[in-house]
Scaffold this motif. Sequence first.
Motif, PDB file in Angstrom:
ATOM      1  N   UNK A 154      27.373 -46.717 -64.842  1.00 21.27           N
ATOM      2  CA  UNK A 154      28.757 -46.243 -64.932  1.00 21.27           C
ATOM      3  C   UNK A 154      28.894 -44.818 -64.409  1.00 21.27           C
ATOM      4  N   UNK A 155      30.024 -44.539 -63.794  1.00 18.86           N
ATOM      5  CA  UNK A 155      30.334 -43.198 -63.314  1.00 18.86           C
ATOM      6  C   UNK A 155      31.324 -42.538 -64.254  1.00 18.86           C
ATOM      7  N   UNK A 156      31.281 -41.224 -64.317  1.00 17.58           N
ATOM      8  CA  UNK A 156      32.322 -40.501 -65.042  1.00 17.58           C
ATOM      9  C   UNK A 156      33.625 -40.645 -64.266  1.00 17.58           C
ATOM     10  N   UNK A 157      34.711 -40.836 -64.984  1.00 16.29           N
ATOM     11  CA  UNK A 157      35.990 -40.989 -64.308  1.00 16.29           C
ATOM     12  C   UNK A 157      36.871 -41.990 -65.001  1.00 16.29           C
ATOM     13  N   UNK A 158      38.005 -42.314 -64.397  1.00 23.38           N
ATOM     14  CA  UNK A 158      38.990 -43.182 -65.041  1.00 23.38           C
ATOM     15  C   UNK A 158      38.461 -44.589 -65.276  1.00 23.38           C
ATOM     16  N   UNK A 159      38.873 -45.157 -66.382  1.00 24.23           N
ATOM     17  CA  UNK A 159      38.607 -46.553 -66.701  1.00 24.23           C
ATOM     18  C   UNK A 159      39.946 -47.225 -66.970  1.00 24.23           C
ATOM     19  N   UNK A 160      40.046 -48.491 -66.596  1.00 19.24           N
ATOM     20  CA  UNK A 160      41.327 -49.188 -66.675  1.00 19.24           C
ATOM     21  C   UNK A 160      41.254 -50.399 -67.588  1.00 19.24           C
ATOM     22  N   UNK A 161      42.345 -50.635 -68.286  1.00 23.27           N
ATOM     23  CA  UNK A 161      42.589 -51.905 -68.964  1.00 23.27           C
ATOM     24  C   UNK A 161      43.815 -52.520 -68.302  1.00 23.27           C
ATOM     25  N   UNK A 162      43.606 -53.638 -67.624  1.00 26.17           N
ATOM     26  CA  UNK A 162      44.682 -54.291 -66.883  1.00 26.17           C
ATOM     27  C   UNK A 162      45.013 -55.614 -67.584  1.00 26.17           C
ATOM     28  N   UNK A 163      46.281 -55.803 -67.884  1.00 29.93           N
ATOM     29  CA  UNK A 163      46.716 -56.990 -68.623  1.00 29.93           C
ATOM     30  C   UNK A 163      47.428 -57.948 -67.687  1.00 29.93           C
ATOM     31  N   UNK A 164      47.074 -59.226 -67.794  1.00 34.34           N
ATOM     32  CA  UNK A 164      47.641 -60.207 -66.885  1.00 34.34           C
ATOM     33  C   UNK A 164      48.006 -61.515 -67.554  1.00 34.34           C
ATOM     34  N   UNK A 165      48.694 -62.347 -66.786  1.00 35.81           N
ATOM     35  CA  UNK A 165      49.083 -63.693 -67.227  1.00 35.81           C
ATOM     36  C   UNK A 165      48.614 -64.681 -66.171  1.00 35.81           C
ATOM     37  N   UNK A 166      47.819 -65.652 -66.594  1.00 36.03           N
ATOM     38  CA  UNK A 166      47.323 -66.669 -65.670  1.00 36.03           C
ATOM     39  C   UNK A 166      48.381 -67.752 -65.484  1.00 36.03           C
ATOM     40  N   UNK A 167      48.185 -68.601 -64.469  1.00 34.25           N
ATOM     41  CA  UNK A 167      49.069 -69.757 -64.283  1.00 34.25           C
ATOM     42  C   UNK A 167      49.036 -70.599 -65.551  1.00 34.25           C
ATOM     43  N   UNK A 168      50.198 -70.939 -66.039  1.00 34.53           N
ATOM     44  CA  UNK A 168      50.269 -71.681 -67.293  1.00 34.53           C
ATOM     45  C   UNK A 168      50.593 -70.801 -68.478  1.00 34.53           C
TER      46      UNK A 168
END
Length: 275
Positions: A247-261
């Motif tokens: 891992x590198x120092x820096x931003x980390x993301x939590x991305x929320x999605x909706x699958x087909x269905x």
Amino acid sequence: MAGEINFNTAAGISCCSVYHFQRMFSFMTEIPLSEYIRRRRLTLAAFELQQSEIKVIDLALKYGYESPEAFTRAFQKIHGVTPTLARQKGIYLKSYPRLSFHITIRGEEEMNYKIIEKEGFTVFGVEEIFSIENGENLRCIPQMWERLLSDGTVERIGQASGRVWNKFSSGIMPVNAVMCHREEKANRFPYMICGFMPESGHLNTEDYTVVDIPTLTWAVFTTEVAHIQILWKRIYTEWFPISSYEPLSGPQLEMYGVAEGGKRYCEVWIPVAHK
């Protein structure tokens, strides 16, 4: 455990940033690094009180406390008695052992991940600072989401991003989260509920924090939304130790999605480099 403990040196030995070192320690041991150090110091202090004539003020300085009063408060919180009473025979005290390592068999449960390269982009949103002490971040981040959902902030961020979203949409949603995008004091990190900057670039950012995310290589992990905290722990305790990335120092993301269905999912994005 006596004297000053340099977190920067410890993190350097582990080839990671102080934040990642503390976070990995917490994931692996289920206790914050600072709390482990505090418990071990007060365990050793209790042994010294019963085995020597050392003065409380000298013991306080030896184990990193600025005054006998601060040492006494911390000692009593752990052991339930004052340092003076701890010298007496027959007094119950608590002992926290050193960490020990045991081999465990894991790997029966798959992890879904991919490695991608993404050009830099900009996000905007509402930021708060959280601590990893005593699991504060695990409690308070969900509360932040609930509060900003209920007061309409999340909806306003989504609208400001310019992305069209309705109940029939699928893919990554307009509002997500970024964390660790800058250094904070030990055990603390920024967390921002955010949207992507609109392509037009026209946005009144007066009420928002704006963060530029640089071009990076990312390890992207996918799970059900309900399992997000479990995923974070598995990434650091199971995936990084056996992968060819760090891992590198820096931003980390939590991305929320909706699958087909309509099934919801979450992606965790961590910047990485080859070992």
